[in-house]
Design an enzyme around this catalytic site. Structure first.
Site, PDB file in Angstrom:
ATOM      1  N   TYR A  33       0.843  -1.205   0.000  1.00 27.68           N
ATOM      2  CA  TYR A  33       0.000   0.000   0.000  1.00 27.68           C
ATOM      3  C   TYR A  33       0.874   1.249   0.000  1.00 27.68           C
ATOM      4  O   TYR A  33       1.605   1.524   0.956  1.00 27.68           O
ATOM      5  CB  TYR A  33      -0.934   0.025   1.225  1.00 27.68           C
ATOM      6  N   LEU A  76     -17.751  -1.330   1.562  1.00 29.94           N
ATOM      7  CA  LEU A  76     -18.468  -0.247   0.860  1.00 29.94           C
ATOM      8  C   LEU A  76     -18.148  -0.243  -0.633  1.00 29.94           C
ATOM      9  O   LEU A  76     -18.495   0.706  -1.341  1.00 29.94           O
ATOM     10  CB  LEU A  76     -18.097   1.110   1.482  1.00 29.94           C
TER      11      LEU A  76
HETATM   12  N1  LIG Z   1      -6.349  -8.090   0.821  1.00 36.01           N
HETATM   13  C1  LIG Z   1      -6.707  -7.378  -0.227  1.00 36.01           C
HETATM   14  O1  LIG Z   1      -6.419  -7.748  -1.371  1.00 36.01           O
HETATM   15  C2  LIG Z   1      -7.456  -6.111  -0.017  1.00 36.01           C
HETATM   16  C3  LIG Z   1      -8.058  -5.465  -1.118  1.00 36.01           C
HETATM   17  C4  LIG Z   1      -8.777  -4.296  -0.861  1.00 36.01           C
HETATM   18  C5  LIG Z   1      -8.866  -3.806   0.420  1.00 36.01           C
HETATM   19  N2  LIG Z   1      -8.249  -4.439   1.455  1.00 36.01           N
HETATM   20  C6  LIG Z   1      -8.291  -3.902   2.842  1.00 36.01           C
HETATM   21  O2  LIG Z   1      -9.626  -3.590   3.181  1.00 36.01           O
HETATM   22  C7  LIG Z   1      -9.726  -2.227   3.555  1.00 36.01           C
HETATM   23  C8  LIG Z   1     -11.093  -1.692   3.191  1.00 36.01           C
HETATM   24  O3  LIG Z   1     -11.282  -1.665   1.784  1.00 36.01           O
HETATM   25  P1  LIG Z   1     -11.208  -0.320   0.940  1.00 36.01           P
HETATM   26  O4  LIG Z   1     -10.600   0.735   1.773  1.00 36.01           O
HETATM   27  O5  LIG Z   1     -10.535  -0.642  -0.333  1.00 36.01           O
HETATM   28  O6  LIG Z   1     -12.728  -0.051   0.599  1.00 36.01           O
HETATM   29  P2  LIG Z   1     -14.027   0.266   1.476  1.00 36.01           P
HETATM   30  O7  LIG Z   1     -13.763   0.040   2.907  1.00 36.01           O
HETATM   31  O8  LIG Z   1     -15.144  -0.433   0.835  1.00 36.01           O
HETATM   32  O9  LIG Z   1     -14.230   1.817   1.167  1.00 36.01           O
HETATM   33  C9  LIG Z   1     -13.399   2.760   1.775  1.00 36.01           C
HETATM   34  C10 LIG Z   1     -13.793   4.149   1.362  1.00 36.01           C
HETATM   35  O10 LIG Z   1     -15.167   4.407   1.657  1.00 36.01           O
HETATM   36  C11 LIG Z   1     -15.310   5.743   2.059  1.00 36.01           C
HETATM   37  N3  LIG Z   1     -15.961   5.759   3.390  1.00 36.01           N
HETATM   38  C12 LIG Z   1     -15.659   5.082   4.509  1.00 36.01           C
HETATM   39  N4  LIG Z   1     -16.537   5.338   5.488  1.00 36.01           N
HETATM   40  C13 LIG Z   1     -17.427   6.214   4.955  1.00 36.01           C
HETATM   41  C14 LIG Z   1     -18.570   6.853   5.452  1.00 36.01           C
HETATM   42  N5  LIG Z   1     -19.008   6.650   6.688  1.00 36.01           N
HETATM   43  N6  LIG Z   1     -19.250   7.680   4.635  1.00 36.01           N
HETATM   44  C15 LIG Z   1     -18.840   7.901   3.364  1.00 36.01           C
HETATM   45  N7  LIG Z   1     -17.754   7.340   2.839  1.00 36.01           N
HETATM   46  C16 LIG Z   1     -17.058   6.487   3.629  1.00 36.01           C
HETATM   47  C17 LIG Z   1     -13.935   6.380   2.106  1.00 36.01           C
HETATM   48  O11 LIG Z   1     -13.690   7.031   0.865  1.00 36.01           O
HETATM   49  P3  LIG Z   1     -13.430   8.586   0.660  1.00 36.01           P
HETATM   50  O12 LIG Z   1     -13.286   9.237   1.998  1.00 36.01           O
HETATM   51  O13 LIG Z   1     -12.225   8.616  -0.166  1.00 36.01           O
HETATM   52  O14 LIG Z   1     -14.653   9.035  -0.069  1.00 36.01           O
HETATM   53  C18 LIG Z   1     -13.041   5.186   2.196  1.00 36.01           C
HETATM   54  O15 LIG Z   1     -11.776   5.386   1.692  1.00 36.01           O
HETATM   55  C19 LIG Z   1      -8.548  -1.546   2.828  1.00 36.01           C
HETATM   56  O16 LIG Z   1      -8.221  -0.290   3.405  1.00 36.01           O
HETATM   57  C20 LIG Z   1      -7.501  -2.602   3.013  1.00 36.01           C
HETATM   58  O17 LIG Z   1      -6.961  -2.547   4.326  1.00 36.01           O
HETATM   59  C21 LIG Z   1      -7.579  -5.591   1.258  1.00 36.01           C
END
Ligand SMILES: NC(=O)c1ccc[n+]([C@@H]2O[C@H](COP(=O)([O-])OP(=O)(O)OC[C@H]3O[C@@H](n4cnc5c(N)ncnc54)[C@H](OP(=O)(O)O)[C@@H]3O)[C@@H](O)[C@H]2O)c1
Length: 327
Positions: A58, A196
């Protein structure tokens, strides 16, 4: 906050964890202030959220660095999960030590292989990971994005694996078909990521054209989208029709759509912890409200039913990015 053991291990984690992909800032998520990272980490710990998920991949290590700074004086309160990008047995130890340095810690709680790699024999990678565990550099071994065949081969090595980290949200339910039952059978922790769908399930986008290209590269969208590399037609019409129906349920429940989406994942049997990408304290506070909202079984059933056609269309493939890395 209720704590849950991660798989067979003694490591106890909160049902919601902090996804740290954006930390350190970079091309994918844009800028990310360290002050926000530190504030989120402290507020999360104060609220009883103890699991933080990062990876060496990351933002070229800056996510680990930012998390290390944020947790400096409170390391002992946190459970840190990080990932090695390439499970090359020759370099795993070196990579692990580099992660430890960036995280400013002398142990990683859960050290995961980010994606399965056909270039390396899983037996050899597991031997090296087990040595790291014996030497105290890591407390436990996990994997991410391992499909049924890949996970079975890994478990067959006999090395203890405590968790599989997998994409799971209302619009990405592929793991339910085969993998979730397999993980449950082996008592593996499931760390669900992207609850999300990177912002889509907050309801802020009304069409695929509005999405930044990094977020429209998933299999949900057409392969004609600028950064898509999955080679599939996608399901754009179904995705936005389904989102509209989810939005209506959230409206009826008088809660933000993000809360409904996270609550649905939290309600699912077999999911140990849901990782939410949390960029600032306002988002954290909003997401913590999920613990005050318990969706009724009829709401869960309604959501299951209305997202089922999309599950059927997209199938059990859990690689929503490229569509070809898991089997
Ligand atoms: N192992 C893997 O291959 C893999 C792949 C993907 C992710 N992950 C892990 O999973 C974690 C979560 O996934 P993700 O960050 O990709 O996606 P996610 O959790 O589905 O979405 C995160 C985004 O949603 C928005 N958000 C969060 N809470 C909110 C709220 N209350 N209201 C409005 N918007 C909100 C923010 O975006 P903004 O503020 O930018 O609008 C945030 O960056 C990652 O950070 C990572 O640690 C792992």
């Amino acid at each position: 906050m209720e704590m849950r053991p991660c798989g067979k291990s003694e490591i106890e984690i909160s049902p919601m964890g902090i996804g740290c992909w954006s930390y350190g800032g970079g091309d994918y998520w844009g800028p990310q202030a360290q002050s926000d990272v530190t504030a989120v980490a402290h507020a999360a710990l104060d609220a009883g959220i103890n699991f933080f998920d990062t990876a060496e991949g990351y933002n070229e290590g800056r996510s680990e660095e930012a998390l290390g700074i944020a947790l400096k004086d409170r390391r002992h309160e946190a459970v840190i999960g990080t990932k090695v990008s390439s499970p090359d047995p020759e370099i795993i130890r070196e990579r692990c030590k580099a992660s430890l340095q960036r995280l400013q810690t002398d142990y990683i709680d859960i050290y995961m292989i980010h994606w399965y790699h056909d270039d390396y024999a899983i037996e050899d990678s597991m031997v090296e990971l087990d040595k790291l565990r014996e030497d105290g550099l890591i407390r436990a071994i996990g994997v991410c994005n391992f499909g049924v065949e890949q996970l079975t081969a890994t478990l067959d090595t006999g090395t203890e694996v405590i968790a599989n980290q997998l994409c799971y949200n209302l619009l990405s339910r592929g793991i339910e078909v085969e993998l979730l039952p397999l993980c449950q059978k082996h008592n593996l922790g499931i760390l669900g990521y992207m609850p999300l769908l990177q912002g889509l399930l907050t309801g802020k986008y009304k069409s695929a054209d509005e999405l930044p290209p990094v977020h429209s590269r998933f299999r949900h969208f057409s392969n004609d989208r600028p950064m898509a590399k999955h080679g599939e037609h996608g399901a754009e019409e179904e995705v936005f029709a389904t989102l509209e129906r989810i939005r209506k349920i959230a409206e009826k429940e008088q809660i933000p759509m993000s809360r409904l989406a996270i609550a649905w994942t939290l309600a699912k049997q077999g999911i140990t912890c849901i990782l939410v990408g949390t960029r600032n304290v306002d988002e954290l506070k909003m997401n913590l409200h999920v613990f005050e909202y318990l969706p009724s079984s009829s709401i869960i059933e309604e959501l299951d039913k209305l997202t089922l056609p999309l599950l059927k269309k997209m199938g059990s493939n859990l690689d929503y990015f490229l569509g070809k890395r898991t089997r």
